[in-house]
Design an enzyme around this catalytic site. Structure first.
Site, short mmCIF file in Angstrom:
data_model
loop_
_atom_site.label_atom_id
_atom_site.label_comp_id
_atom_site.label_asym_id
_atom_site.label_seq_id
_atom_site.Cartn_x
_atom_site.Cartn_y
_atom_site.Cartn_z
N HIS A 60 -6.45 0.40 5.80
CA HIS A 60 -6.39 1.34 6.92
C HIS A 60 -7.00 0.79 8.20
O HIS A 60 -6.75 1.34 9.27
CB HIS A 60 -7.09 2.65 6.53
CG HIS A 60 -6.49 3.26 5.28
ND1 HIS A 60 -6.66 2.69 4.04
CD2 HIS A 60 -5.70 4.35 5.09
CE1 HIS A 60 -6.01 3.41 3.12
NE2 HIS A 60 -5.42 4.41 3.74
N TYR A 108 -9.24 11.39 4.48
CA TYR A 108 -9.40 11.30 3.01
C TYR A 108 -10.70 11.96 2.57
O TYR A 108 -10.79 12.51 1.48
CB TYR A 108 -9.36 9.84 2.55
CG TYR A 108 -8.08 9.15 2.94
CD1 TYR A 108 -6.88 9.46 2.30
CD2 TYR A 108 -8.04 8.22 3.97
CE1 TYR A 108 -5.69 8.84 2.67
CE2 TYR A 108 -6.86 7.60 4.34
CZ TYR A 108 -5.69 7.92 3.69
OH TYR A 108 -4.52 7.31 4.06
N HIS A 147 0.05 11.91 -5.41
CA HIS A 147 -0.46 11.94 -4.03
C HIS A 147 0.71 11.75 -3.05
O HIS A 147 0.87 12.52 -2.09
CB HIS A 147 -1.50 10.82 -3.86
CG HIS A 147 -2.01 10.68 -2.47
ND1 HIS A 147 -3.19 11.25 -2.04
CD2 HIS A 147 -1.50 10.04 -1.38
CE1 HIS A 147 -3.38 10.97 -0.76
NE2 HIS A 147 -2.36 10.24 -0.34
N GLU A 148 1.52 10.74 -3.30
CA GLU A 148 2.62 10.44 -2.35
C GLU A 148 3.66 11.56 -2.33
O GLU A 148 4.14 11.95 -1.27
CB GLU A 148 3.28 9.10 -2.70
CG GLU A 148 2.36 7.89 -2.57
CD GLU A 148 1.65 7.82 -1.22
OE1 GLU A 148 2.22 8.27 -0.21
OE2 GLU A 148 0.50 7.33 -1.19
N GLU A 161 -3.30 14.74 3.08
CA GLU A 161 -3.83 13.88 2.01
C GLU A 161 -4.25 14.68 0.78
O GLU A 161 -4.43 14.12 -0.30
CB GLU A 161 -5.02 13.07 2.53
CG GLU A 161 -4.70 12.18 3.73
CD GLU A 161 -3.54 11.23 3.47
OE1 GLU A 161 -3.30 10.87 2.31
OE2 GLU A 161 -2.87 10.85 4.46
N HIS A 202 0.85 -1.19 0.00
CA HIS A 202 0.00 0.00 0.00
C HIS A 202 0.89 1.25 0.00
O HIS A 202 1.79 1.38 0.84
CB HIS A 202 -0.94 0.00 1.21
CG HIS A 202 -1.96 1.09 1.12
ND1 HIS A 202 -3.19 0.91 0.52
CD2 HIS A 202 -1.93 2.39 1.48
CE1 HIS A 202 -3.87 2.04 0.54
NE2 HIS A 202 -3.12 2.96 1.12
N ALA A 203 0.63 2.16 -0.93
CA ALA A 203 1.52 3.31 -1.13
C ALA A 203 1.64 4.16 0.13
O ALA A 203 0.64 4.42 0.81
CB ALA A 203 0.99 4.17 -2.28
N HIS A 246 2.83 14.34 -0.09
CA HIS A 246 3.25 14.13 1.30
C HIS A 246 4.71 14.53 1.48
O HIS A 246 5.08 15.22 2.42
CB HIS A 246 3.11 12.65 1.68
CG HIS A 246 1.70 12.16 1.88
ND1 HIS A 246 0.80 12.80 2.69
CD2 HIS A 246 1.05 11.08 1.39
CE1 HIS A 246 -0.35 12.12 2.70
NE2 HIS A 246 -0.23 11.08 1.90
O1 X8Z Z 1 -4.24 5.33 1.34
C1 X8Z Z 1 -4.22 6.19 0.50
C2 X8Z Z 1 -2.89 6.72 -0.05
C3 X8Z Z 1 -1.83 6.70 0.96
S1 X8Z Z 1 -2.10 7.85 2.25
C4 X8Z Z 1 -2.45 5.87 -1.23
N1 X8Z Z 1 -5.38 6.67 -0.02
C5 X8Z Z 1 -6.68 6.17 0.42
C6 X8Z Z 1 -6.89 4.72 0.01
O2 X8Z Z 1 -6.12 4.21 -0.82
O3 X8Z Z 1 -7.83 4.11 0.51
C7 X8Z Z 1 -5.51 7.72 -1.02
C8 X8Z Z 1 -6.98 7.85 -1.28
C9 X8Z Z 1 -7.70 7.05 -0.24
ZN ZN Z 2 -1.77 9.80 1.57
#
Ligand code: X8Z
Ligand code: ZN
Length: 614
Positions: free
Chosen positions: A513, A523, A385-386, A413, A355-356, A389
């Site tokens: 998450h 988010y 997105h990354e 975010e 997961h990024a 950060h």
């Molecule tokens: O988790 C993330 C990023 C890393 S903070 C890739 N996001 C959420 C997800 O993937 O569920 C970005 C959008 C929503």
């Molecule tokens: Zn993020």
């Protein structure tokens, strides 16, 4: 990624000096009400305390971030154990600092000192009880849950073992109902064994939060927004109320188009949409089904994934491309160590957390991303997105450690996403990825693609923590975890599990998450904020195009304004940082609605006579 105060060292999306979830004044300790006046006496001890903490925090952060980095890049029992130890040490220090900070509650201190103290009191994401055995248990659970998710795989009926990345790719492109269903169910086999661990984690972290004076962990999370915790919940509902009519229009149209592909028996027109048909493992973002719902005669005529392949973009070239956007605004290029130390591709020989995430190891220059990049347009957005950060982390690095964080966690975010909103046809042509800019007759197509990505996400962004808050408050108990999860999915998103779920299912655990312990409201906020930031930056850049065609590429003026907000870190209540860029102190979804206004008009016309709602 997190450093000390972030929850268990293991997962997070953004590793920070203080946790992604840092405090501001809460209802009991409002910065403005506890400020000293010139006539009050200073207590010398507070400065001594803060100096001591700052030193300790800096060292702990680095140690914890290194252990977490190694674990996430090389998941084994040994690295799990080392990461859990580091996390326990950090969390215990965080609890100690929070308790000590509380001793200054009734002492006259300056506004800045009060803010730092409040940060210390509120910034743990998974606070441990004050009991060594329990804090060790909590740290171990965090590490185990993160590892379970990172190692998750599914072996298909045909005998092929797939990673989440493999399944994500098929979910995006397959239009075979049964194949999608198998993968959707298959991925969710990783999570039933997480359920007892998650339940115990909730119990322990609740005890930790209560030890720090909060009603429960959810209340602690909600107290991080420079407003009373109760107000924050209401604020989310208010913003959702603004966007919901647009979401309903989109939902109605998409459901009717999906029936054209899968049949009304599979997509009943008076029911929630089956969750496996929306191009994404969690139905959180629907951009991948654009081809199924594309408006007639309004297709912009290019596909970023195809263009990346045509122009020989590999993973590094994609990251360099995103970096160029930031440098075009006047930000310094990423340091050499970023390129040496980041993870860009999925290693073949070991388990990693794919997961990024974006990391700031030393609060100086050691910034990195960790991502198993797939060469798609969707991932090109995630890279922006990354990097958002990382550029934020670098912008606030000169703040005291207490303020090395975003103004509120939504800001962190929103920054990279704001930049990605400027990845418009005009920009793509400028960097040579496409040859012609589609004319304005294609705007509905462009807006549809964006709405599938952004508007579709908003109720998902809201419901994840609606569920967790109910868990932490005790309203939802383990027997009902899954049932209530799906009730909320239906209520907010209008999507449903495509099959009855097994009695032991724990579907929230199949979303990063949840086992990762990363709060999710951020988010939701980011999806509102990014449109306000985009609008403000476009104005500063002197844009004259319609807002959905505006790109701030190359605008030094926009870059400077953005940087002014970023370098504040969390040193001031977020409303002040917000004002620096938007001129306003309150979040508002009007910018979202304005951006999509032509699409909404179009959707309403398409939906005439259709049965909408779920
Ligand atoms: O988790 C993330 C990023 C890393 S903070 C890739 N996001 C959420 C997800 O993937 O569920 C970005 C959008 C929503
Ligand atoms: Zn993020």
């Amino acid at each position: 990624m997190k450093k000390i105060f972030i929850k268990s060292s293991i997962a997070l999306c953004v590793m920070l000096a203080l946790p992604a979830c840092n405090n501001q004044a809460d209802s009991n300790n409002n910065v403005t009400t506890k400020t000293s006046t010139a006539t009050k006496t200073q207590t010398p001890d507070v400065e001594k305390f803060l100096t001591k903490v700052e030193k300790e925090l800096t060292a702990l952060n680095l140690e914890n971030a290194r252990a977490a980095w190694i674990y996430s890049n090389f998941i084994t029992d040994d690295t799990a154990s080392l990461a859990a130890d580091a996390d326990q040490k950090s969390t215990e220090a965080g609890v100690r600092f929070a308790m000590e900070a509380a001793k200054f509650d009734n002492v006259d201190v300056s506004a800045d000192q009060r803010r730092k103290l409040n940060t210390l009191k509120q910034s743990l994401v998974m606070p441990a009880p004050q009991d060594a055995e329990k804090s060790a248990e909590l740290a171990k659970i965090g590490s185990e849950l993160g590892g379970m998710y990172g190692k998750g795989k599914y072996t298909t009926k045909a005998g092929e073992t797939l990673s989440l990345g493999d399944m994500t790719a098929t979910m995006a492109t397959s239009r075979d109902y049964d194949e999608l269903l198998e993968l959707w169910q298959g991925w969710r086999t990783i999570s039933p064994e997480m359920k007892p661990l998650f339940a115990r984690q909730a119990e322990l972290a609740n005890e930790g939060a209560q030890g720090l004076g909060y009603q429960d962990l959810g209340a602690m999370w909600r107290s991080n927004y420079d407003m009373p915790a109760d107000e924050f919940g209401k604020e989310l509902n208010r913003l959702w109320g603004q966007v919901k009519p647009l979401y309903d229009d989109l939902h109605c149209y998409v459901r009717s188009e999906l029936a054209k592909t899968y049949g009304e028996d599979k997509v009943p027109q008076d029911q929630p949409i089956p969750a496996h048909l929306l191009g994404n493992m969690w139905a959180q973002s629907w951009g991948n089904i654009y081809d199924l719902v594309a408006p007639d005669n309004a297709d912009p005529g290019y596909d970023v994934t195809e263009q990346l392949a045509k122009h020989d973009y590999d993973e590094i070239k994609m990251v360099k491309g995103a970096e160029t956007f930031f440098t075009s605004l006047g930000f310094e290029p990423l340091p050499e160590t970023f390129w040496q130390r980041s993870l860009f591709t999925k290693p073949a020989d070991r388990d990693v957390v794919c997961h990024a995430s974006a990391w700031d190891l030393d609060a100086k220059d050691d910034i990195r991303i960790k991502m198993c990049i797939q060469k798609t347009g969707e991932e090109f957005n995630v890279i922006h997105h990354e990097l958002g950060h990382n550029f934020y982390q670098r912008a606030y690095k000169n703040q005291p450690v207490f303020y090395q964080n975003s103004a509120n966690d939504g800001f962190h975010e929103a920054i990279g996403d704001t930049i990605a909103l400027s990845v418009t046809p005009k920009y793509l042509k400028e960097i040579g990825l496409i040859d012609t800019i589609p004319d304005e007759s294609k705007d509905i197509g462009l807006l549809m693609k964006m709405a599938l990505e952004k508007i579709a996400f908003i109720p998902f962004g809201l419901m994840v923590d609606q569920w967790r808050w109910k868990v932490y408050s005790g309203e939802v108990t383990p027997e009902n975890y899954n049932k209530v999860w799906w009730e909320l999915r239906e209520k907010y998103q209008g999507v449903a599990a495509p099959v009855d779920r097994p009695a032991d299912a724990f579907d929230p655990g199949a979303k990063y998450h949840v086992p990762g312990g990363v709060p999710y409201s951020r988010y939701f906020l980011a999806h509102i904020q990014q449109f306000e930031f985009h609008k403000a930056l476009c104005e500063i850049a002197g844009n004259t195009d319609p807002i959905h065609r505006c790109s701030i590429y190359n605008s030094k003026a926009a870059g400077e304004a953005l940087n002014t907000m970023l370098e504040m870190g969390s040193s001031k209540p977020w409303q002040q940082a917000y004002k620096v860029l938007t001129g306003k102190e309150q979040m508002d979804a009007t910018a979202v609605l304005d951006y999509f206004s032509p699409l909404q008009t179009w959707l309403k016309a398409q939906n005439k006579g259709k049965q909408c709602g779920f």
